[in-house]
Design a protein around this motif. Sequence first.
Motif, PDB file in Angstrom:
ATOM      1  N   ALA A  63      -2.140   2.519  -1.037  1.00 58.28           N
ATOM      2  CA  ALA A  63      -2.166   1.944  -2.378  1.00 58.28           C
ATOM      3  C   ALA A  63      -3.444   1.141  -2.525  1.00 58.28           C
ATOM      4  N   THR A  64      -4.130   1.302  -3.677  1.00 57.77           N
ATOM      5  CA  THR A  64      -5.376   0.591  -3.920  1.00 57.77           C
ATOM      6  C   THR A  64      -5.360  -0.049  -5.306  1.00 57.77           C
ATOM      7  N   ILE A  65      -6.199  -1.069  -5.472  1.00 57.25           N
ATOM      8  CA  ILE A  65      -6.374  -1.755  -6.748  1.00 57.25           C
ATOM      9  C   ILE A  65      -7.827  -1.615  -7.166  1.00 57.25           C
ATOM     10  N   GLU A  66      -8.048  -1.028  -8.350  1.00 55.25           N
ATOM     11  CA  GLU A  66      -9.402  -0.884  -8.869  1.00 55.25           C
ATOM     12  C   GLU A  66      -9.882  -2.210  -9.460  1.00 55.25           C
ATOM     13  N   GLY A  67     -11.198  -2.382  -9.512  1.00 55.65           N
ATOM     14  CA  GLY A  67     -11.780  -3.597 -10.055  1.00 55.65           C
ATOM     15  C   GLY A  67     -11.496  -3.761 -11.550  1.00 55.65           C
ATOM     16  N   GLY A  99     -15.752  -4.296  -9.439  1.00 57.03           N
ATOM     17  CA  GLY A  99     -16.334  -3.213  -8.653  1.00 57.03           C
ATOM     18  C   GLY A  99     -15.482  -2.823  -7.463  1.00 57.03           C
ATOM     19  N   GLY A 100     -15.572  -1.582  -7.063  1.00 60.74           N
ATOM     20  CA  GLY A 100     -14.878  -1.115  -5.869  1.00 60.74           C
ATOM     21  C   GLY A 100     -13.367  -1.115  -6.012  1.00 60.74           C
ATOM     22  N   ALA A 101     -12.702  -0.715  -4.931  1.00 61.71           N
ATOM     23  CA  ALA A 101     -11.236  -0.634  -4.898  1.00 61.71           C
ATOM     24  C   ALA A 101     -10.728  -1.295  -3.630  1.00 61.71           C
ATOM     25  N   GLN A 102      -9.834  -2.249  -3.792  1.00 61.02           N
ATOM     26  CA  GLN A 102      -9.235  -2.930  -2.645  1.00 61.02           C
ATOM     27  C   GLN A 102      -8.007  -2.149  -2.168  1.00 61.02           C
ATOM     28  N   CYS A 103      -7.884  -2.009  -0.858  1.00 56.76           N
ATOM     29  CA  CYS A 103      -6.765  -1.260  -0.282  1.00 56.76           C
ATOM     30  C   CYS A 103      -5.680  -2.219   0.194  1.00 56.76           C
ATOM     31  N   ILE A 104      -4.459  -2.029  -0.307  1.00 60.71           N
ATOM     32  CA  ILE A 104      -3.335  -2.876   0.080  1.00 60.71           C
ATOM     33  C   ILE A 104      -2.809  -2.479   1.449  1.00 60.71           C
TER      34      ILE A 104
END
Length: 277
Positions: A137-141, A117-122
Amino acid sequence: MGKYMLKTAAIILMAGLGGLGFTSCQKMERPELVLIPDDTARLNGPLQLYLGFEDSPLDSIHFDEGTATGISYVEGVHGKAYQGSATGQIQFASAGKLAEMSSFTVAFWLNTEKHEGGAQCIFMLPNTEDFWGNMFATIEGNGNPDDNSMQLKFNFGPWVDFSGSNGMERLPDMYGKWRHLAFTYDENTSVFSAYLDGQAIPLPAAVANPEANGEPLGPLAFQNVSKFVIGAYQQHIGIQNDPEAWMLRYTGMLDQFRVYTKALTAEEVNTLFASKK
């Protein structure tokens, strides 16, 4: 005559004492001369942000120490590394010359586990007047236990979405190990490039050659730049209201985070990867 000779003797004696004083001053010990290096080349060079995460949130280019919260330092690719958390981030009060760059390279090592879930932001270069910021830049779940690929999104105006569709493959074998990523944009050619472990990632023409109004994109012009943040969205540092529920901080590791104000060549990117420095 006696007075004249006495006066002359006094003058000679004073001159002698003066000479001794002068000679004595010449022999006095002096503190060692400390030369201050000329940092102009470093401060004005293309590498404008370098975070080694050696037990400190220090930018080694400008000796500017960010404000770190909720993070720790662990063994990395070279020395120590950033370890994020659900509350972790490093905030820099100023973006410096990153605000003015019209070309760029962003390069870093990452090592993370899957999240659902959600997207983590690098990282994010904020824009105070825009919800999405200037660059991030983000990483999706990824909740699939049988899939080790990553949907990563990179935005610098144009969106670059490694989603598995539209000719953009998901990044392979990305979790539970150190991988090196680099993204470049050259204003002179209007070419965007992406690299994984020092090798260029094949990109569709529309992504590799971004346009604006039917013309090559040309020099970038970031707007309303304020601050710079590692491991979080601009909303987490008070820009553009409160973060939404899907906006997550980066919980993985980072090492050797660099931002240049020019596009590195493929050879230079490969050198970053191979040297691990």
